[in-house]
Each structure stands twice: as structure tokens, then as C-alpha cells.
Design a protein around this motif. Structure first.
Motif, PDB file in Angstrom:
ATOM      1  N   LEU A  79      29.155  36.001  29.192  1.00  0.00           N
ATOM      2  CA  LEU A  79      28.522  35.336  30.326  1.00  0.00           C
ATOM      3  C   LEU A  79      29.083  33.927  30.513  1.00  0.00           C
ATOM      4  N   ARG A  80      29.270  33.238  29.374  1.00  0.00           N
ATOM      5  CA  ARG A  80      29.738  31.856  29.439  1.00  0.00           C
ATOM      6  C   ARG A  80      31.052  31.728  30.211  1.00  0.00           C
ATOM      7  N   SER A  81      32.020  32.579  29.888  1.00  0.00           N
ATOM      8  CA  SER A  81      33.316  32.516  30.582  1.00  0.00           C
ATOM      9  C   SER A  81      33.166  32.829  32.063  1.00  0.00           C
ATOM     10  N   ALA A  82      32.352  33.824  32.389  1.00  0.00           N
ATOM     11  CA  ALA A  82      32.180  34.203  33.796  1.00  0.00           C
ATOM     12  C   ALA A  82      31.623  33.026  34.595  1.00  0.00           C
ATOM     13  N   VAL A  83      30.655  32.316  34.027  1.00  0.00           N
ATOM     14  CA  VAL A  83      30.046  31.188  34.747  1.00  0.00           C
ATOM     15  C   VAL A  83      31.000  29.991  34.755  1.00  0.00           C
ATOM     16  N   ARG A  84      31.596  29.676  33.615  1.00  0.00           N
ATOM     17  CA  ARG A  84      32.503  28.523  33.553  1.00  0.00           C
ATOM     18  C   ARG A  84      33.677  28.671  34.502  1.00  0.00           C
ATOM     19  N   GLU A  85      34.219  29.886  34.598  1.00  0.00           N
ATOM     20  CA  GLU A  85      35.419  30.098  35.408  1.00  0.00           C
ATOM     21  C   GLU A  85      35.097  30.446  36.856  1.00  0.00           C
ATOM     22  N   ASP A  86      33.799  30.531  37.191  1.00  0.00           N
ATOM     23  CA  ASP A  86      33.386  30.869  38.558  1.00  0.00           C
ATOM     24  C   ASP A  86      34.130  32.128  39.031  1.00  0.00           C
ATOM     25  N   SER A  87      34.134  33.150  38.177  1.00  0.00           N
ATOM     26  CA  SER A  87      34.815  34.415  38.481  1.00  0.00           C
ATOM     27  C   SER A  87      34.361  34.956  39.841  1.00  0.00           C
ATOM     28  N   PRO A  88      35.328  35.300  40.724  1.00  0.00           N
ATOM     29  CA  PRO A  88      34.936  35.769  42.061  1.00  0.00           C
ATOM     30  C   PRO A  88      34.126  37.064  42.024  1.00  0.00           C
ATOM     31  N   LEU A  89      34.141  37.773  40.920  1.00  0.00           N
ATOM     32  CA  LEU A  89      33.368  39.016  40.828  1.00  0.00           C
ATOM     33  C   LEU A  89      32.064  38.839  40.053  1.00  0.00           C
ATOM     34  N   TYR A  90      31.743  37.601  39.684  1.00  0.00           N
ATOM     35  CA  TYR A  90      30.477  37.377  38.971  1.00  0.00           C
ATOM     36  C   TYR A  90      29.296  37.699  39.899  1.00  0.00           C
ATOM     37  N   GLY A  91      29.234  37.063  41.051  1.00  0.00           N
ATOM     38  CA  GLY A  91      28.305  37.494  42.097  1.00  0.00           C
ATOM     39  C   GLY A  91      26.864  37.034  41.981  1.00  0.00           C
ATOM     40  N   ILE A  92      26.429  36.646  40.790  1.00  0.00           N
ATOM     41  CA  ILE A  92      25.018  36.282  40.633  1.00  0.00           C
ATOM     42  C   ILE A  92      24.731  34.940  41.297  1.00  0.00           C
ATOM     43  N   ASP A  93      25.743  34.078  41.400  1.00  0.00           N
ATOM     44  CA  ASP A  93      25.566  32.813  42.107  1.00  0.00           C
ATOM     45  C   ASP A  93      25.263  33.076  43.590  1.00  0.00           C
ATOM     46  N   GLU A  94      25.984  34.026  44.209  1.00  0.00           N
ATOM     47  CA  GLU A  94      25.691  34.368  45.600  1.00  0.00           C
ATOM     48  C   GLU A  94      24.292  35.002  45.727  1.00  0.00           C
ATOM     49  N   VAL A  95      23.926  35.803  44.744  1.00  0.00           N
ATOM     50  CA  VAL A  95      22.619  36.465  44.802  1.00  0.00           C
ATOM     51  C   VAL A  95      21.489  35.430  44.850  1.00  0.00           C
ATOM     52  N   LEU A  96      21.578  34.403  44.009  1.00  0.00           N
ATOM     53  CA  LEU A  96      20.527  33.365  44.009  1.00  0.00           C
ATOM     54  C   LEU A  96      20.544  32.575  45.322  1.00  0.00           C
TER      55      LEU A  96
END
Lengths: 171, 171, 171, 171
Positions: free
Chosen positions: A75-92
Motif C-alpha cells: 500500500l505504501r508504494s502505491a500511495v507514495r508513487e501516486d500509481s495511476p491504477l491505485y484509484g482509491i484517491d479518486e474514489v474518496l
């Protein structure tokens, strides 16, 4: 809780006025008489909503925890790197925009792509911080505030049209 | 990342089989021949989706951080107490359910209210842990897996009806 | 039902290839090797989904009924004039985009604002028709197809990275 | 437009009081002092929202057009038969519920499954009409009105708690 939300935003480099400027830029072509004050008032109303507050607090907490190394991998890498496929930031962020209906979704997508004003600053990570959630949350609040203004202006226009047609009884 | 998601769920007391049993109970009245194996296969397919994985990891991380006291107030209290107006737990869960369309939303709402099987166990906090996100995430995965089964069975039924009506050429 | 959806789209002036070109333009900067064939294959997969099919059929039917004068007022005017506050056209389109997770929502909003390719043609009503729903539905399908490509390419990249790290056993 | 929405609902057999009774039954166990008047006032506020109005008008129009045979196949059959995989009825209803945040989604799913009060009457098609959209729209309005009441009561409780802690200055 509103004051805490405003403080958390400020601690991460965002003033409500910054968000209001994004709203004004977004709507400027459509409503030429739109003042920064009207935009700021609308941003304040969005930030008054409990669901918006919880989305902002949760997202900022995740940014800070990623920054401090307190999120477990992967999770840490996904959030730190703002991975375009993470998606939870858009969900919130969309949980905020949706509070004013679907008409704000177009603005959200546009802001998320064009990164106007403070959104672009956050996205460039000029301060070295993690703002994976924050840039989307700001776009979500701005899109919601813009949708709110569009709805209100239409309501006022409808009322004006109605009172012309129906006389004083309608006012 | 799939294996990590399954490990995180297990560490919090949830096996994929537990979720499959919720799916079977949910759909049992509608498809009397539904086996636990078919439900489990569908749960696995949901958990294979990247957006489902990130929603699960993010939600479990927030539960654990709330448990350990690492979330700042007022967020910590909202998550620890599973405040009915917090809402972000439902937002993450619905991001999973939505992957199979709106037909799963009814099941999600029903599960969230009736708390079948493992969802009820998590909700009772029998293990003393914080499961504010996890019970909703499990309901979201179960609702998605159930929607997937309903869609697939209809597709098979349509194909069977088509081959009856149109002869072998359609098969 | 897929063939009927493709026919309805064609009767309203949209070929799947038109949508594929929007996908290619949308993703061209990110994946320079992206062919029109890959985009078209992804558009076909989106249009295979039952929820996408029902959203397209419902939206086109409403466009046609508004065109023919069969919708009662005040609905007819809202659809005919593509009122920016109507919002139901975006709601149907997002039901398609959501099938591939939240990462497509940004693309949808961008397409809805910039109106690339066929979306712009529909929006200009050059054929005199009502396309209030159709331009959004096309944007929704294109955003979904683009999200699907992004997810698949990441999965392939992850698998390739995994096989490098773990040797042949992983391949 | 509000008066037209109320007339359309009435013409299809639904009074706002019927929806208010669903809200009261839904929340009765949680707020024992909840009056039908408070529920009705909340239903009215939901129906005042433009996006709710357009969702209701669009859904009822589709029900009526399916009833009259004015929808083309295969859409007509999907709407007439209330196919569980059609899904667009839930999509429109959720556009209403979402206006008050995600906390209403659980209530929507529960109502859609349990079909309290007028929702069950519509679903039984006792009047021979097509109510594929209407039963979901009523559930969506009721869930939104219930979420609105829950949010407002919490806000009042927070204010009361604040004034206890901070003395008269806060009131």
C-alpha cells in the motif's frame, strides 16, 4: 469538525481561498460576474458537509502515513508513487463531488487532468510531500462547489423567469 | 498482489471461504444448485481485480491503524467507533461492488443491514479488533461475487435459449 | 443483445471504430505503441457487458423519443436542449465507466469537456438529431475501454517484472 | 418543477406521505421520537433537488413508455419484466440517494430487498402498471430522506454536546 478540516488542509499547504480560485477559473468562462467571494462561500458550504469532512480527513491521514512510512507494503508504494491504477484517491474525491449530483463529475475529471492552480502545485510535490489523496480531494471539493453554484444560479434564473410570467404571487 | 490481499484478510480473521458462504446464503433462494465451489471461484475473481485489492488493503490498513492508535483525532474515534455517519467504509466497499454493475448494490445494502455470516462476526468485534472497514469490504466483495454469478448464469441461459431457437449454427 | 447495440449505435451515426479512435487519442501520449486494433478490441469488450448494453439502449431510446416529441414536458425540453443541469446522461455514462473502476472517471470528465473526435461531432448536432445521451455514452465507453487497457498493460508489466525477479518458475 | 414531480408521482399512485411512512418505518427503531411530519419534511427537501427531480421524471417516463409499448425492443421487455439484470433503475435511484452521501446506500439496498410499504405495493403491480423504475426511485428518495434525518440529528447532537462542554458562548 469543520475547523479541524480547515486546519488539516492548511497544514498540508491548502487554503480554502486556493480552492475558491480553482472554482473561479473553472466557471469563469460561463459566469463572467462570478466573484471569488461567491466561490469561497460555496467551498465553505461543501466543507461543512460531514461526508466531505470525513473524506478529506481520511485522505490526508493516508498521505501523511505514507510520507512517514507508517503504511505497510504494497500500500505504501502505491500511495507514495501516486500509481495511476491505485484509484482509491479518486474514489474518496468523488464521494465529495457526488454530494452535488453528477453534473460535477465532468469538472472533476477535467481538473484531475488539467490540474489548475493549487492542484498542479500539489501534484508537482514541490514541498517534497506525498499528496496522492490531497490533489484529488481539492479537485473534488472544487468540482462540488462549482456544481453547487451552477445549480443555485439556475434556481435563481428559474425563479426570476417564473416571477416575470406569474406576477407578484410567485415571488 | 493477490496473495498479499488473501494474507491480509486471513490475518484479520477472514478466509475467502467465509465470503463464499455469504454469497451462497445470499443467492441460495434464487439458484438452488449453487455450490460453494462456484461461489468461491467467483470470490477469487473479484479479489483478482486491482481496484478491489487496493480498496481491501486501504480499508484494512485504516482498521489496523485505528486499532493501534496511529490515526489522528477526530478520525481515530470515527473509525474505532464505526460511526454510522462516517461513510468512508461504505465508499470503499462500493468501489468493489460497482465493478460488476449496479445490480450488486441491493445485495450490498442488504448484507450491510442483515450482516450474514462472517460479516456479523466481524461486526460484533468478538476478537476485540476494529473492523469498521473490513465488515463492509467483505459485504462489498460478496455482493460483487453474487452479481458476477447472476450475470454469468443469465448469459449461459441466453446462450441456451438462443441455441434452442436458432439451431446448431448459434452454438 | 450485442449486435442490437452495435446496430443502434450505427443508426445514430457511431461506429465502434469511431470510439476506438477516441481511445487511441486519449491514451496515445501514454502508450506510444497502442494500435487502433487494440483500442477496438477493448471497446468491443466494454460493449459486451450487459450493463453497458442496457445503458446505451436506454440512453439512445431517450434521445430518439425526445427527437420524435414522445417525451412529456418538462423532460422533453431538458433532453432536447441538453441542459447542463439535467445530469441523467452523465449518470448513465458513468454506469459504464465504473465497470472498470474509478480510474476511468478522470478520462470521462476530460472527454466530456474536450469532446474529442466523434463526441464533438455528436455534440455539434450536425445531423439535426438529439444526442444528449449519446455523446456522454460514447465518452463513457471510451473511458472504460481506456481504463481496461491501462489495467491490462499494468498486469502484463507486473507479470514481466515478476518473472525477471523470480525466474522461469513464475512465467 | 417540484409541483410537476409531485403530480407525476401521484398519477402513478405515490403520495409523498407514502414515502414518508417508509422513512418512518426505516428509522423507527433508531429514533423513537421521529414523527411522520419530520419524515415528510425531509422527503420534500429531497424532492426539491433538481437532480432528484430529473431522475424521477426520467424513470417514470420510461415506465409509462414501456407500459404504452413505445419503447423499442429489447429495451421494452427488459423494462416491462423488471429484469434483475437491467440495472438502470437502480442507477437512477442511486443518483438520488448519493446526494446525501454513502450512508443512505445501505438503506436503499435494504428497502430494495424488503420492499416496505408503498414500495411493495408498486412491486406487486396490483394496478397492472409497469413500475420498474418507480419502486426503486421511491426507495432512493426514502433512503436519501432517512440519511438527511440521520445527518441532521447528529449535527444537533454535536451542537448540544459542544454547548455542554463549552458553556453558553457556544449556543
Amino acid at each position: 469538525m469543520r475547523e479541524q478540516v480547515i486546519e488539516w488542509l492548511r497544514a498540508r499547504g491548502v487554503e480554502l481561498e486556493d480552492i475558491a480560485r480553482v472554482v473561479q477559473e473553472l466557471l469563469g468562462g460561463r459566469f463572467s460576474d462570478l466573484t471569488l467571494e461567491e466561490c469561497l462561500a460555496s467551498v465553505r458550504r461543501v466543507v461543512d458537509k460531514r461526508e466531505a469532512q470525513f473524506a478529506i480527513l481520511t485522505g490526508i491521514a493516508l498521505d501523511v502515513l505514507a510520507e512517514q512510512g507508517h503504511l505497510p507494503e504494497p500500500l505504501r508504494s502505491a500511495v507514495r508513487e501516486d500509481s495511476p491504477l491505485y484509484g482509491i484517491d479518486e474514489v474518496l474525491a468523488l464521494a465529495i463531488t457526488n454530494l452535488y449530483g453528477s453534473v460535477g463529475l465532468t469538472s472533476f475529471g477535467y481538473l484531475d487532468k488539467r490540474k489548475l492552480g493549487i492542484i498542479g502545485q500539489l501534484n508537482r510535490h514541490a514541498d517534497g510531500g506525498v499528496h496522492t489523496f490531497l490533489d484529488d480531494l481539492v479537485a473534488g471539493v472544487a468540482a462540488a462547489a462549482a456544481a453547487r453554484i451552477a445549480h443555485r444560479r439556475q434556481t435563481l434564473a428559474d425563479a426570476a423567469a417564473g416571477s416575470e410570467g406569474e406576477g407578484k404571487a410567485a415571488s
